[in-house]
Write a protein that holds these residues in place. Structure first.
Motif, mmCIF file in Angstrom:
data_model
loop_
_atom_site.group_PDB
_atom_site.id
_atom_site.type_symbol
_atom_site.label_atom_id
_atom_site.label_comp_id
_atom_site.label_asym_id
_atom_site.label_seq_id
_atom_site.Cartn_x
_atom_site.Cartn_y
_atom_site.Cartn_z
ATOM 1 N N GLY A 102 0.819 -1.215 0.000
ATOM 2 C CA GLY A 102 0.000 0.000 0.000
ATOM 3 C C GLY A 102 0.848 1.258 0.000
ATOM 4 N N GLN A 162 2.183 1.769 -3.535
ATOM 5 C CA GLN A 162 1.167 2.236 -4.470
ATOM 6 C C GLN A 162 0.753 3.677 -4.192
ATOM 7 O OE1 GLN A 162 1.762 -0.319 -6.673
ATOM 8 N NE2 GLN A 162 -0.357 0.024 -7.245
ATOM 9 N N THR A 163 0.751 4.065 -2.916
ATOM 10 C CA THR A 163 0.270 5.401 -2.546
ATOM 11 C C THR A 163 1.351 6.457 -2.656
ATOM 12 O OG1 THR A 163 -1.276 4.350 -0.986
ATOM 13 C CG2 THR A 163 -0.914 6.727 -0.758
#
Length: 699
Positions: free
Chosen positions: A224, A227-228
């Protein structure tokens, strides 16, 4: 706890006592279900190209990024290396022409391959480059494999495929193979130690299983983050994250389980005993994890991509371990009840078996002559630190593997046969409008043997430069620096330039990150201990441990392990980990010492009592943490072996020398001054006993 007061609740257990553990268990089932799709994708976003490790602002990074924009993207550079000890025959040369021609017919090459024979006639190389794979690592690996299928020797002729592309493929294969062995070996080592510590056939399974869940959860969170925020995920950072989850998580479990066992003797119901245990040691666990997280996050200030990415991933590992050990572990232990401790079940109302404490004996020896012990320990650590001057120089690419792959064999053959000639291109990216002037300037630069103009697009022209000195030698380094000084508006990259930038950026990062780590950890310790002297004492101790650990490494890396170089990032990464993790144990020791002082004990007595009561837990935690990092010494990459060795040695020194003798003896010698300028530094502050919210369990 000996004759400690027991607590029996007359009323039947409330509904919350039965429901809360199941709620936490159900919560983690949901969390894992949500995290599972993301955890499985972490390996897909792991990148181990040189650009993924390079400094963000370096010339070599700019070159790699511009190459990606050129037609076909980044070029994959390979070198066919043909060698026969007695000298190449006409048949050998014919075979080389045939094989290189077959590859040229099957793939679109940047330029026609030209053979370069060595002066002694034993070796012939064919440098080739193609843009077919671009940035796709799978296509690059397939290309290298197909070329190696073609390039085969016969009758005493050795044929190896080297070059930057082959080296990247071999490195990627090693990094991709780390995940499984690293996880299984770490879990096995932790399991063995937990069995020895707990002496129970069942209890060890609980913290080990919870640590495994924490690792899986951390993988999902790390994906995460990538991706962020675009956080870099490399084989090195994901491997260290796993080590931290198991190492730090097991440490927290040891503290919680030890305190829980203690409370079960005093409190009848497991739920109430666990609540008391978490109230007692939970703040210490929170403080130690916060210190580690703060230290690791300082790596965000690093310019090196790999170091900057390791900070968030390491923090994720520690915080995920913390979350599971403070929620899932207590829930499972409460649901299993006392029987999980079989055969050493802590019966309600029973007394702890009193045994002669090794740490009591150690503390007594430190307390009798504190100044002598302190001086002796300081001299010993200082003498060990001198070994750091014996550390080998910067690690070269070909020396990065513990087992030599084909690409390294090719590089070694080339280095031996072409002593006065560079065989690895230096890549220059120059503005297309000034390409002719840049090419002329390059050819006039001292140390340049030849230069060839390559692709042009997006306003840039690619020029391949060959130095007259061997790759990664002092002569080639001087040539790279001369090119950078003489070419305004151009960027100089390539494999050798990348290694130079890695070394320079690590030196720059040390000057920025090290003070940040010291400042962050000092502020946290001051807030926790309400003192200035005690935090400075702990920081000085861990810095001394770091120096001694590097010194021991200098004594064994080259003479014993046969390493020809030291990873440029070893100093910074080992400092961050040893300071952040080492201070943990200082927190456990100093908190107990502070509690004893608040309850009216004399400073010397408080120091010895703290060592006697926390020594066993700290020793167990130190052994587990050292063993988990020692797992890295079994990995096939030299930089991981070096990092694991230094941290494991440092943790052992910190656990059995610094915490046991030096911090204790310094505290005895300083007396109340160790708490200056806090209230405890004044005699009247301890006149009335006061409870302290943090108490480390007795082992």
């Amino acid at each position: 706890m000996g004759a400690a007061q027991t607590v029996r609740t007359g009323a039947p257990p409330g509904r919350s006592r039965r429901v809360v553990p199941w709620v936490f268990l159900g919560m983690w089932v949901v969390v894992l279900a949500l995290a599972s799709p993301f955890a499985a994708k972490l390996a897909d976003v792991q990148k181990d190209r040189p650009v993924d490790y390079l400094p963000a602002s370096a010339d070599s990074t700019e070159v790699a990024e511009i190459q990606d924009q050129l037609p076909g993207g980044e070029a994959t550079e390979l070198v066919f290396v043909y060698h026969r000890d007695g000298g190449l025959t006409a048949a050998d040369r014919s075979l080389a022409d045939e094989q290189v021609g077959e590859v040229a017919a099957a793939h679109e090459l940047v330029a026609e391959p030209k053979g370069v024979p060595s002066d002694d006639g034993t070796t012939l190389i064919y440098p080739v480059a193609t843009t077919e794979p671009g940035q796709d690592e799978d296509k690059r690996d397939a290309l290298v494999e197909s070329v190696r299928e073609v390039a085969r020797g016969t009758g005493g002729l050795s044929v190896d495929v080297g070059g930057a592309g082959a080296l990247d493929t071999d490195a990627g294969e090693v990094y991709n193979s780390l995940g499984g062995p690293l996880l299984y070996t770490t879990a096995g080592v932790v399991a063995l130690l937990l069995i020895l510590i707990y002496r129970s056939p069942f209890l060890w399974l609980v913290p080990l299983a919870v640590a495994g869940i924490a690792d899986y959860f951390a993988m999902g969170v790390a994906y995460g983050l990538h991706q962020t925020f675009g956080t870099a995920v490399t084989g090195q950072s994901s491997g260290v994250m796993t080590i931290l989850v198991f190492g730090a998580g097991t440490d927290y479990a040891l503290l919680i389980v030890s305190r829980y066992r203690e409370e079960l003797r005093r409190i009848e119901r497991p739920y109430d005993a666990m609540a008391a245990a978490l109230r007692g040691c939970g703040p210490a666990v929170l403080a130690s994890s916060g210190t580690v997280a703060a230290g690791l996050l300082c790596l965000l200030a690093a310019d090196l991509n790999s170091s900057r990415g390791m900070g968030p991933l390491g923090t994720v590992g520690v915080l995920c371990a913390l979350a599971t050990m403070l929620t899932l572990l207590p829930a499972i232990l409460v649901l299993l009840g006392r029987r999980v401790f079989w055969p050493l079940v802590p019966a309600f109302g029973s007394a702890v078996t009193q045994r002669r404490s090794l740490f009591a004996a150690m503390g007594s020896s430190a307390g009798r002559r504190p100044l002598t012990v302190l001086a002796s320990g300081a001299v010993l650590l200082g003498a060990l630190a001198l070994g750091a001057f014996n550390l080998p120089g910067a690690l070269k690419q070909e020396d990065s593997f513990t087992e030599k792959p084909d690409s390294v064999a090719a590089m070694e053959t080339v280095a031996a046969a072409y002593l006065e000639q560079g065989t690895q291109p230096i890549t220059v990216m120059t503005p297309a409008a000034r390409a002719a002037d840049s090419l002329a300037g390059i050819r006039d630069t001292e140390g340049v043997a030849s230069a060839e103009r390559g692709r042009t697009a997006e306003g840039w022209t690619e020029i391949s430069v060959f130095a007259s000195a061997p790759p990664e030698s002092a002569g080639e380094t001087a040539t790279i620096e001369a090119l950078r000084d003489g070419l305004d508006g151009s960027y100089v990259g390539g494999s050798s330039a990348q290694q130079l930038d890695l070394k320079d950026t690590n030196a720059r990062d040390r000057t920025i990150v090290v003070p940040l780590v010291l400042a962050a950890v000092l502020l946290i310790l001051v807030a926790l201990l309400r003192s200035l002297v005690a935090p400075l004492l702990l920081l000085g101790a861990v810095v001394a441990v770091w120096g001694a650990s590097l010194g021991i490494a200098g004594l064994v890396f080259e003479p014993l392990f046969g390493f020809d170089g030291t990873d440029p990032g070893l100093g910074l990464l080992s400092f961050v980990f040893l300071v952040a993790l080492g201070v943990d144990y200082g927190i456990f020791l100093m908190h107990r010492m502070r509690e004893e002082c608040l309850n009216g004990a004399a400073p010397g007595t408080a120091a010895l009592t703290a060592l006697r009561t926390t020594g066993g837990v700290i020793a167990s935690a130190g052994l587990v943490l050292a063993a988990t990092f020692a797992v890295l010494t079994n990995m096939p990459l030299v930089q991981l072996v070096e990092l694991g060795f230094v941290i494991a040695v440092g943790v052992l020194l910190d656990t059995f020398l610094v915490r046991t003798y030096l911090v204790t003896s310094a505290s005895v010698a300083l007396g109340r001054k160790v708490w200056w300028p806090g209230a405890l530094s004044r005699p009247q502050a301890a006149a009335e006993p006061r409870p302290d919210p943090v108490r480390v369990p007795t082992p």
